[in-house]
Design a protein around this motif. Structure first.
Motif, mmCIF file in Angstrom:
data_model
loop_
_atom_site.group_PDB
_atom_site.id
_atom_site.type_symbol
_atom_site.label_atom_id
_atom_site.label_comp_id
_atom_site.label_asym_id
_atom_site.label_seq_id
_atom_site.Cartn_x
_atom_site.Cartn_y
_atom_site.Cartn_z
ATOM 1 N N GLY A 566 25.382 63.802 43.314
ATOM 2 C CA GLY A 566 25.345 62.608 44.144
ATOM 3 C C GLY A 566 24.871 62.813 45.561
ATOM 4 O O GLY A 566 24.866 61.864 46.346
ATOM 5 N N VAL A 567 24.478 64.037 45.915
ATOM 6 C CA VAL A 567 24.081 64.328 47.297
ATOM 7 C C VAL A 567 22.715 65.009 47.283
ATOM 8 O O VAL A 567 21.904 64.812 46.403
ATOM 9 C CB VAL A 567 25.150 65.204 47.987
ATOM 10 C CG1 VAL A 567 26.480 64.476 48.045
ATOM 11 C CG2 VAL A 567 25.337 66.539 47.262
ATOM 12 N N GLY A 568 22.440 65.815 48.316
ATOM 13 C CA GLY A 568 21.298 66.709 48.262
ATOM 14 C C GLY A 568 20.079 66.267 49.045
ATOM 15 O O GLY A 568 20.008 65.176 49.612
ATOM 16 N N VAL A 569 19.117 67.190 49.059
ATOM 17 C CA VAL A 569 17.805 66.984 49.671
ATOM 18 C C VAL A 569 16.788 67.087 48.550
ATOM 19 O O VAL A 569 16.645 68.132 47.918
ATOM 20 C CB VAL A 569 17.544 68.030 50.774
ATOM 21 C CG1 VAL A 569 16.122 67.913 51.290
ATOM 22 C CG2 VAL A 569 18.549 67.859 51.916
ATOM 23 N N ASN A 570 16.098 65.991 48.301
ATOM 24 C CA ASN A 570 15.308 65.860 47.082
ATOM 25 C C ASN A 570 13.866 65.476 47.379
ATOM 26 O O ASN A 570 13.562 64.290 47.554
ATOM 27 C CB ASN A 570 15.935 64.799 46.181
ATOM 28 C CG ASN A 570 17.395 65.058 45.905
ATOM 29 O OD1 ASN A 570 17.741 65.804 45.011
ATOM 30 N ND2 ASN A 570 18.278 64.436 46.693
ATOM 31 N N PRO A 571 12.945 66.440 47.417
ATOM 32 C CA PRO A 571 11.525 66.095 47.568
ATOM 33 C C PRO A 571 10.991 65.512 46.267
ATOM 34 O O PRO A 571 11.207 66.078 45.190
ATOM 35 C CB PRO A 571 10.871 67.441 47.886
ATOM 36 C CG PRO A 571 11.790 68.475 47.308
ATOM 37 C CD PRO A 571 13.166 67.897 47.388
#
Length: 950
Positions: A566-571
């Motif tokens: 449910g979180v994160g850094v997503n390119p």
């Protein structure tokens, strides 16, 4: 072989962990709580008749065919909408149920054409199957009114809508709502007058339908049917492969008749797409057999000469001799190559290996240079790994979603649909984009809480302002940052970001975003239980692209939004294998696995494995190759699957560099724009003609499986191997699985990857090794991938771009993509997708258009310091005053004639998103367009001459 239909359990699986025990037709069964009786029965091989139910959408209970009886219960409840209960005893078959089901089917068939033998769905029709299942033998009704004469809608290029065969089960409507999230279909009317309606009783092509195919997939009859099936009949076998379009990496069943692809059906077990698709992957595969395909090798001495069709032996020998001649004359470093994000991991690995071991230098680069190289740099520095942190399914646990410089519904539509589903469930959305993308006001159910409509080029000022609010309002998660990150860097960053110059009130004059909006968005993200950031090329394609990626990483670490679902850094990667091409060592300074070429230990590892002397000096990046070509020091280029003559910035400089080279070798499907400058053409293979793997934006390594014989005789990896052998560096692979085995032996994050494991699991997310034998859906769970396990905060000073508006160039041009077309358009332009988008147009705000006397549809000249082109105007409120926008899918548009040579400070990623321009009303095309049109027509004539003599 048989088609091996995927099993339909009737209703979706329950996510519950608690279980329920019951009995169905005397058989004991244990299933998760919340499971429907229908699914529970199906799980033990008891298939209850059904028509309105399918396991990709929620149960509806309208067809009344799936009725059952429950011991001690009243009536006959629908098994699709009735959940299991502890100790329940269910009866699915008895004379009373059989009589009711036959009566229901009789009513359906009384208003249905009895043309089964000539129907396109014959053999693949659920209505037909259910008539057999319930034992229907006669129809007693002869209704006065029927729908048998309803007119077909054939407006969509890929499927027909035949309402005479519709049973109004609503599956298509529900698929459009639940799976796609477009709400393009409704049930219009009541009772006998009920009918499926696209939009307001419009033809499909005039409605809001995005042709994702979900409705076609859901339809149980021939009401919605692919035209390819109507024309060619039902397929007879299926092979699972992976889509070759965007970075979502959808899994498909290529349903075949011999070697002919009849249709591409999204694979229900596909971990990236879960049985959904978009118009490109579902329908736009016809380019693979298009008449423009070149299937024989060609050579010529000069780009002014006609092409000459030759044997593979002659083409390979000629290319190798030219490359060796250039090296002998100009030195070892005078040649190089470019890999492609459209090719497989195995193919890309071989190209970079050929260049390093066969050419003897590190002059290899990839198109990822011009899109996501700042992602690689920024995330490597902060997190220790050059990739996104989550799997796509993680978005379903997000409470606040921040989308920065990305347009998921157009660029990554299947993931965009999943995101919309989560937003309909209640997640909040923040959009940071100069333009109003669809997600800002997608529907009454999907709207952004905040749209930060910043000025192009001011990303870093805005991310600093968001972080300033988080830090100064004590919204940081200090426990996470202190335990998981480098504390000294965190404290230094907090001091830096707390400076009043980063406050939203101070940056508003730079970004154009009101301070109150920035503060509200920062609070919403920081205070969420789970905050996720998704970003695209609107982050990376800037002079401060790498700084912005670092700024995003800083914000995620400071708020503790890493290391769980449910979180994160997503390119969001643009092309199908951008992640994989980077993983495979396509950059001039890195071997596979992102290890620097100057590291002696890494160098020795690859020297031993490859049995070659390897250079410790980083090679030329793509922009350096062009500059060196103009200096006459780089004169030989091998390009596999990439179209630099259309996709790279400052195209006039690129074309001049290509003209300066003595041997350009292009390996591709068509005579693309780069091939028009080539001396050797190797005909490549489409994704349908090869075996290998792609790695999508969530690090998922998925199988690409050959479904038809390569039209030119070879898969791409075989061509590279032939060239390498001719260059004097031996390669002797017999199958791509051997290449993957070598990759795994040399790359720690791939150590556990094999074709056997991919076939077993369906796909694998790296890292996959002894620590994570089944792969890694979520990164950085317990510690970061940096050497010391700690995340690193870095300072992100905002530095204004050199590209400034002036009285001569008062507008800012930014660029993007559209749903129906893909990248340079070489594939999609050779499909019916052109019916949706047949030209690139310039979006301009009504105020700017009025100031210039421009009306919708007028031809306008767009001029920058780099060049000038002409497009038709599209007056649109989506762009803000002072900003214009276009796509780049058609070569004649010349969008990259006007983009400049500005680039990211760390990676040379071009600043596509910020070009100062003037726009004026004109009456004819630009000089560049006229000259390039002449050049292109000449090149096509030279191709035709060569083919006619072949």
């Amino acid at each position: 072989m048989s088609i091996n239909k995927e099993k339909d359990f009737g209703t979706p699986a329950s996510p519950a962990t608690a279980t329920v025990n019951l009995e169905i037709d005397g058989f004991k069964v244990t299933v998760p709580a919340g499971t429907s009786i229908m699914r529970a029965a199906s799980s033990i091989g008891i298939d209850i008749p059904k028509l309105c139910a399918t396991d990709s959408i929620e149960p509806f209970g309208s067809c009344r065919l799936c009725l059952v009886q429950i011991e001690g219960g009243r009536g006959m409840p629908a098994s699709c909408t009735t959940p299991v209960a502890e100790g329940q005893k269910v009866i699915t078959q008895n004379p009373r149920l059989a009589e009711v089901r036959r009566g229901v089917m009789e009513l359906y068939i009384s208003d249905h054409p009895l043309d089964c033998l000539t129907c396109s769905a014959n053999g693949d029709c659920e209505l037909q199957d259910m008539a057999g299942a319930v034992g229907l033998r006669e129809v007693r009704y002869n209704p006065v009114e029927t729908h048998l004469n309803a007119l077909k809608d054939t407006s969509n290029p890929y499927f027909t809508f035949d309402p005479s065969k519709c049973i109004v089960c609503s599956r298509c409507v529900r698929a459009c709502e639940e799976t796609q999230g477009t709400f393009a279909l409704t049930i219009d009317g009541r009772g006998f007058d009920s009918k499926v309606s696209p939009g307001q009783n419009q033809p499909f092509m005039e409605s809001e339908c995005v042709s994702c195919g979900a409705c076609v997939q859901a339809c149980p009859t021939a009401t919605l049917m692919e035209k390819a099936v109507i024309d060619n009949g039902q397929p007879e076998h299926a092979i699972i492969t992976t889509c070759a379009y965007c970075g979502v990496g959808c899994s498909f069943r290529a349903e075949m008749k011999g070697e002919q692809v009849i249709r591409m059906v999204p694979n229900k077990d596909g971990k990236a797409n879960h049985g959904h698709s978009c118009v490109k992957g579902r329908f736009a595969f016809g380019y693979a057999t298009h008449k423009d395909r070149i299937t024989k090798p060609m050579v010529r001495a000069s780009i002014k000469d006609a092409w000459r069709e030759v044997s593979w032996e002659e083409a390979i020998a000629y290319a190798a001799s030219e490359l060796k001649r250039i090296q002998a004359k100009y030195g070892k470093d005078s040649i190089g190559g470019i890999t492609s994000s459209r090719c497989t991991n195995e193919e890309t690995y071989l190209v970079q290996k050929l260049i390093r071991a066969g050419f003897g230098n590190n002059n290899v680069d990839t198109c990822a240079r011009v899109c996501h190289s700042p992602t690689g740099y920024g995330l490597k520095q902060t997190f220790g790994e050059s990739s996104g942190t989550q799997d796509f399914d993680s978005v379903m646990k997000a409470d606040v979603i921040m989308v920065i410089g990305a347009n998921p519904t157009d660029g990554h539509p299947v993931f965009g649909s999943a995101m919309k589903k989560r937003l309909r469930q209640g997640a909040k959305l923040i959009v940071i984009d100069p333009r109003e993308i669809d997600l800002v006001r997608n529907s009454p159910h999907v709207q952004a809480s905040h749209h930060l409509k910043l000025r192009p080029s001011t990303n870093v000022a805005l991310i600093n302002a968001l972080a300033h609010v988080v830090v100064t309002e004590n919204l940081t998660k200090d426990d996470f940052a202190i335990s998981r990150c480098d504390v000294a860097s965190y404290n230094k960053w907090k001091t830096f970001i707390s400076d009043p110059r980063h406050a939203p009130e101070a940056t508003a004059s730079i970004t154009g975003v009101p301070a109150a909006e920035v503060r509200a968005a920062a609070r919403l993200y920081a205070q969420a239980n789970n905050g996720a950031i998704y970003y695209g090329l609107g982050v990376t394609e800037h002079s401060q692209g790498s700084t912005m990626v670092i700024g995003i990483a800083n914000l995620a670490m400071a708020t503790g939004n890493l290391g769980r679902e449910g979180v994160g850094v997503n390119p969001l990667r643009g092309q199908n294998n951008v992640q994989g091409s980077c993983d495979m060592g396509s950059f001039p300074h890195e071997y596979p696995g992102y290890r620097h070429v100057a590291n002696p230990e890494t160098n020795q590892l690859f020297e031993k494995a490859w049995n070659a002397e390897l250079s410790l000096e980083p090679g030329l990046r793509i922009p350096n190759m062009f500059d060196s070509a103009m200096d006459k020091t780089f004169l030989g280029l091998y390009v596999e699957g990439e179209d630099i003559a259309q996709s790279d910035p400052d195209i006039q400089h690129v074309h001049a560099a290509l003209r300066s080279m003595e041997c350009v070798i292009v390996q591709d499907l068509f005579l693309n724009e780069t091939a028009k400058f080539a001396h050797v053409f190797f005909p490549g293979a489409s994704f349908l003609e090869k075996t290998g793997t792609f790695t999508n934006a969530e690090r998922r390594i998925s199988p690409v499986r050959r479904v038809m014989t390569p039209l030119a005789g070879y898969e791409d990896w075989e061509i590279t191997q032939l060239l390498s052998n001719a260059m004097g560096y031996p390669m002797n692979y017999s199958h791509p699985s051997e290449i993957m085995a070598e990759i795994a032996s040399l790359t720690p994050t791939f150590a556990g990857v094999s074709y056997a494991k991919i076939d077993e699991l369906g796909s694998i997310q790296w890292p996959c090794n002894d620590d994570a034998p089944a792969g890694t859906p979520i990164m950085h769970v317990e510690e970061f991938m940096r050497d010391n396990g700690k995340g690193l905060f870095m300072l992100t000073d905002y530095v204004a771009t050199q590209e400034r508006i002036t009285p001569m160039f008062p507008l800012i041009l930014t660029t993007g993509r559209i749903l129906s077309q893909y990248n340079v358009g070489a594939q999609t332009r050779r499909t019916e997708n052109n019916q949706w988008h047949s030209e690139d147009r310039l979006e301009i705000h009504p105020h700017d258009a009025q100031d210039r006397g421009i009306n919708d549809g007028d031809w306008v000249g767009i001029k920058s310091r780099a060049g000038e082109t002409v497009l038709r105007a599209l007056i649109s409120g989506r762009v803000q005053p002072g900003v214009v926008y276009t796509t780049f899918h058609f070569p004649e548009s010349g969008a990259n004639v006007i983009t400049t040579d500005n680039s990211d400070w760390a990676t040379n990623c071009p600043e596509y998103k910020v070009t100062a321009v003037q726009v004026t009303k004109v009456t004819h095309t630009s000089k560049w367009q006229e000259s390039y049109q002449d050049f292109s027509e000449t090149q096509l004539d030279l191709l035709a001459q060569g083919m006619s003599h072949g």
